[in-house]
Design a protein around this motif. Sequence first.
Motif, PDB file in Angstrom:
ATOM      1  N   ARG A 150       0.812  -1.218   0.000  1.00 36.60           N
ATOM      2  CA  ARG A 150       0.000   0.000   0.000  1.00 36.60           C
ATOM      3  C   ARG A 150       0.845   1.267   0.000  1.00 36.60           C
ATOM      4  O   ARG A 150       0.311   2.366   0.208  1.00 36.60           O
ATOM      5  N   LEU A 151       2.137   1.155  -0.246  1.00 39.53           N
ATOM      6  CA  LEU A 151       2.996   2.321  -0.071  1.00 39.53           C
ATOM      7  C   LEU A 151       4.206   2.251  -1.005  1.00 39.53           C
ATOM      8  O   LEU A 151       4.795   1.188  -1.199  1.00 39.53           O
ATOM      9  N   LEU A 152       4.559   3.411  -1.582  1.00 43.96           N
ATOM     10  CA  LEU A 152       5.815   3.597  -2.304  1.00 43.96           C
ATOM     11  C   LEU A 152       6.589   4.689  -1.581  1.00 43.96           C
ATOM     12  O   LEU A 152       6.072   5.795  -1.376  1.00 43.96           O
ATOM     13  N   ALA A 153       7.819   4.390  -1.181  1.00 42.32           N
ATOM     14  CA  ALA A 153       8.615   5.343  -0.405  1.00 42.32           C
ATOM     15  C   ALA A 153      10.064   5.277  -0.875  1.00 42.32           C
ATOM     16  O   ALA A 153      10.501   4.307  -1.497  1.00 42.32           O
ATOM     17  N   TYR A 154      10.806   6.359  -0.557  1.00 40.23           N
ATOM     18  CA  TYR A 154      12.239   6.324  -0.840  1.00 40.23           C
ATOM     19  C   TYR A 154      13.011   6.945   0.318  1.00 40.23           C
ATOM     20  O   TYR A 154      12.505   7.789   1.063  1.00 40.23           O
ATOM     21  N   TYR A 155      14.259   6.473   0.466  1.00 40.00           N
ATOM     22  CA  TYR A 155      15.125   6.832   1.583  1.00 40.00           C
ATOM     23  C   TYR A 155      16.480   7.283   1.042  1.00 40.00           C
ATOM     24  O   TYR A 155      16.851   6.971  -0.090  1.00 40.00           O
ATOM     25  N   LYS A 156      17.225   7.976   1.909  1.00 35.27           N
ATOM     26  CA  LYS A 156      18.594   8.330   1.545  1.00 35.27           C
ATOM     27  C   LYS A 156      19.498   7.107   1.565  1.00 35.27           C
ATOM     28  O   LYS A 156      20.410   6.986   0.744  1.00 35.27           O
ATOM     29  N   LYS A 157      19.251   6.207   2.511  1.00 35.93           N
ATOM     30  CA  LYS A 157      20.031   4.993   2.643  1.00 35.93           C
ATOM     31  C   LYS A 157      19.079   3.810   2.753  1.00 35.93           C
ATOM     32  O   LYS A 157      17.874   3.982   2.934  1.00 35.93           O
ATOM     33  N   LYS A 158      19.627   2.622   2.643  1.00 32.96           N
ATOM     34  CA  LYS A 158      18.806   1.432   2.789  1.00 32.96           C
ATOM     35  C   LYS A 158      18.189   1.417   4.179  1.00 32.96           C
ATOM     36  O   LYS A 158      18.893   1.533   5.188  1.00 32.96           O
ATOM     37  N   PRO A 159      16.854   1.317   4.266  1.00 24.83           N
ATOM     38  CA  PRO A 159      16.179   1.487   5.561  1.00 24.83           C
ATOM     39  C   PRO A 159      16.537   0.385   6.556  1.00 24.83           C
ATOM     40  O   PRO A 159      16.556  -0.801   6.221  1.00 24.83           O
TER      41      PRO A 159
END
Length: 721
Positions: free
Chosen positions: A33-42
């Motif tokens: 249910r979600l698309l997200a992005y991070y600076k580093k691998k979460p």
Amino acid sequence: MSKVIYEGWMVRYGRRKIGRSFIHRRYFVLEPRLLAYYKKKPQDNRVPIKTLLIDGNCRVEDRGLKAHHGHTLYVLSVYNKKDKYNRITMAAFNIQEVFIWKEKIEFVIDQHQESQVPNGNKYVSFEYKSGMDNGRNASSSDCESQFSAQEDEDDNRPHLLRRTTMGNGPPASVFDWTQEFDSELTNQNANNQVFSRKHWRLLQCQNGLRIFEELLEVDYLPRSCSRAMKAVGVVEASCEEVFELIMSMDATRFDWDCSFQYGSIVEEVDGHTAILHHVLQLDWFPIFVWPRDLCYVRYWRRNDDGSYVVLFRSREHENCGPRPGFVRAHIESGGFNISPLKPRNGKHRTQVQHLMQIDLKGWGAGYVSSFQQHCLLQMLNSVAGLREWFSQTDERSAPPRIPAMDNMARAPALSKKNVKLQESSVHPTPPSFNQINAASQNSGRRDGHSEQISEEEQEASQTKHENNVKRTGSEEEPVNQIDLSCFSGNLRRDDRDNTRDCWRISDGNNFRVRSKHFCFDKSKVHAGKHLLDLVAVDWFKDTKRMDHVVRRQGCAAQVASEKGLFSVVFNLQVPASTHYSMVFYFVTREIVPGSLLQRFVDGDDEFRNSRLKLIPSVPKGSWIVRQSVGSTPCLLGKAVDCNYIRGPNYLEVDVDIGSSTVANGVLGLVIGVITSLVVDMAFLVQANATEELPERLIGAVRVSHIELSSAIVPKLDPETS
């Protein structure tokens, strides 16, 4: 944590308020249910930079190719039709990775839509190409708004629709010959089409290709307008690799397309559509027949089955009018259809169809029927060229890259009845300030709407860093032009073509160097302007090797020192029964303190040997010599012995080519045919760290048809202890 459907490193693409594009490497995670992005691998419940809720109202917009600092990305935009300003724009340099993400995101959207359908009925999925159903070229956002009411009604229906937008769709004038039409639709469009698209007959088999000819269903066809013909062949490569090669308009096209002489982009309409100028290389009695050129629109797309379609159709453009000495041909319909086949023996296989219906114009096409067919077959044989190119290329393990749609560095000289015509590149019209401002505001509102403060601070920091890098590069360039009239060498300068025993400054765009983002994506860009000016070239000979040639009284380096200028001198020492030296004098007003060039000039020999780079090229010469010399950059200090002499206002580099067995063997081949060669050389300091990029040329030179007899014996002053 929810189940992860797909994750990996991608690129976030966007534009700042000033209109400049930017990219950030981000780790994207797709959940049910979600698309997200991070600076580093979460890890350990790390908070994402940005998230987007995925449901049945989401759309995936295919934005096609976008240029950024000399290289090209493939861009996707994911948004919810209920809130179009909240979107995530993601990109990659690898086209396969982009479409994996596209399929995964659409799979999640499909699951949500199926869960909303009563009685287990499935939704209807189709691909919507915006701009095709209305009379104007609407943008993808325009078309979404036009159908928003219909989509709201569809929410209550048992059959839900997931639309994938693709730029503006193909232009209305471009006919998609790859689509199969039923008889009813064909009859409706019979008045608009010159021929039926469904009936073909095998004309001949040539070079491993099947050549088909269209069966006409019209009573009259203009004499100069040929029947449509297509070539069908199988290439042992993936669809992405074939697509990349077909889209290229640079020097690699000479290796597989025998009808190509020159190509450039006139205007880039969007990520899928561009206007191109193309000069044909036709070998049918060129003494009597004028050369042909084309101005046409090129549209491409990728289908859900992994196939690619590239469509051509001629059109007029204000920046690409008729050229003197050329006949403007007209493409009625044409392009490529690239379809995947089942692998065989572990190798990719692709079927390539190349269709062309072209009116070559002029008296030759109207009165000599063999001229039209001969030239058309020559163009269709490019499919055989593709097959042979891939069969003879081993190093294809790297993932296919999106082709950068750059103009060729230099247009070749074109001949017509012994008259040399220089073809100039056509550049797109720059957008107005209002267009840039509007685009940047819309982009900033879409892509940066819900960014956290840390992301905005990083973008501001990167902008400042880019400005500093740009400022540093500009500081290394001389503020005022250097007066070249006071410098001289015994080898004359001549900027004309086809001259002998002379030198001239080579265009920096003939060479590709490491870009600002090389550490990230290994990309290279055209070198551009040199840091130093080449002011003179000497051609010496003697019975012994000539070292420290700056000792010669009155040489260009001494003249530069008297005027307060700094010189970098390259002395290429050629061993033989008689020793030769070709000396290049590069001059600048000053070297910027702290720059990479200053570190090279004042560094130790170990640092210099690890950084001094030469990029060779042989634009004119025998095939054996061109293959032996190549065009691969070479670290001179690692390949041959280099002696560095640091004087008060100069640095001399004596390059002993004879110190390497390999270089000596190549030199023995070159020296015997040196009078027939045109050689380009570029000198630069290799940049390894991010803060040193992009690379800049110290200078570049072209020497043409050098005569050994023109070398002189120099009078060198004795060495001072």
